[in-house]
Design a protein around this motif. Structure first.
Motif, PDB file in Angstrom:
ATOM      1  N   ILE A 207      42.568  -6.356  62.656  1.00  0.00           N
ATOM      2  CA  ILE A 207      42.695  -6.971  61.610  1.00  0.00           C
ATOM      3  C   ILE A 207      42.831  -8.704  61.841  1.00  0.00           C
TER       4      ILE A 207
ATOM      5  N   GLY B  59      41.876  -2.489  52.406  1.00  0.00           N
ATOM      6  CA  GLY B  59      40.861  -2.195  53.451  1.00  0.00           C
ATOM      7  C   GLY B  59      39.469  -1.532  53.120  1.00  0.00           C
TER       8      GLY B  59
ATOM      9  N   LEU C 260      37.787  -4.877  52.273  1.00  0.00           N
ATOM     10  CA  LEU C 260      37.439  -5.488  53.594  1.00  0.00           C
ATOM     11  C   LEU C 260      36.184  -4.738  54.391  1.00  0.00           C
TER      12      LEU C 260
ATOM     13  N   GLY D 207      41.838  -9.998  54.278  1.00  0.00           N
ATOM     14  CA  GLY D 207      42.310  -9.968  55.489  1.00  0.00           C
ATOM     15  C   GLY D 207      43.806 -10.631  55.451  1.00  0.00           C
TER      16      GLY D 207
ATOM     17  N   ASN E 201      46.329  -8.234  54.361  1.00  0.00           N
ATOM     18  CA  ASN E 201      46.423  -6.903  55.102  1.00  0.00           C
ATOM     19  C   ASN E 201      47.344  -7.191  56.205  1.00  0.00           C
TER      20      ASN E 201
END
Length: 158
Positions: free
Chosen positions: A17, A88, A92, A123, A126
């Motif tokens: 990531i 995610g 993402l 991002g 995360n």
């Protein structure tokens, strides 16, 4: 063994990531349209490694915490893991696939920029969540090592 698998999967997920985030920012600043397209295609393909690594980290973490789920540190890790998985899967992954498609079509307009912004924010979220989990995982494993190394008292019942 389980803790090593968990740590490796977590580090791999966090590293990927971070790599995706960094490469996206750098290619937007310094790259041309072709470079952006290559990065977006690479990220979309690397999802085939990222998604399983996140799943392995989550499942192994759940397994490692069995019996200790009430500890505040573990509960925080579990909540952050759930949030990171949601970001995610809901933000993402769709952003990465959409950006790859737009980049392949050389469509770098407003839609691309908006989706890229959402992806970068997701991002960053995360990276923060997984970084905090890595920190707390190190604290938990250090505490576990200390508990295992404590000598048995001579006057303790056998």
């Amino acid at each position: 063994m389980k803790s090593r698998v968990h740590a490796a999967a977590g580090v791999l997920a966090l590293s990927l990531i971070t790599l995706f985030f960094t490469s996206s920012v750098l290619v937007e600043i310094f790259g041309d349209d072709h470079a952006v397209s290559v990065v977006k295609t690479s990220i979309a393909l690397a999802l085939l490694v990222l998604v399983p690594s996140m799943a392995i980290a989550g499942a192994s973490g759940r397994s490692l915490s069995s019996g200790r789920r009430r500890a505040p540190l573990i509960r925080r890790k579990q909540r952050r893991t759930a949030a990171a998985a949601a970001v995610g899967l809901l933000v993402l992954v769709p952003c990465a696939v959409t950006l790859q498609s737009l980049a392949a079509d050389r469509d770098f307009g407003t839609q691309f920029s908006l989706i890229q912004t959402v992806e970068l924010i997701g991002g960053a979220v995360n990276i923060t969540l997984l970084g905090l989990n890595a920190r707390d995982g190190r604290l938990l494993s250090a505490a576990s090592r200390r508990r295992r190394k404590q000598p048995v008292s001579a006057d303790a019942p056998s």
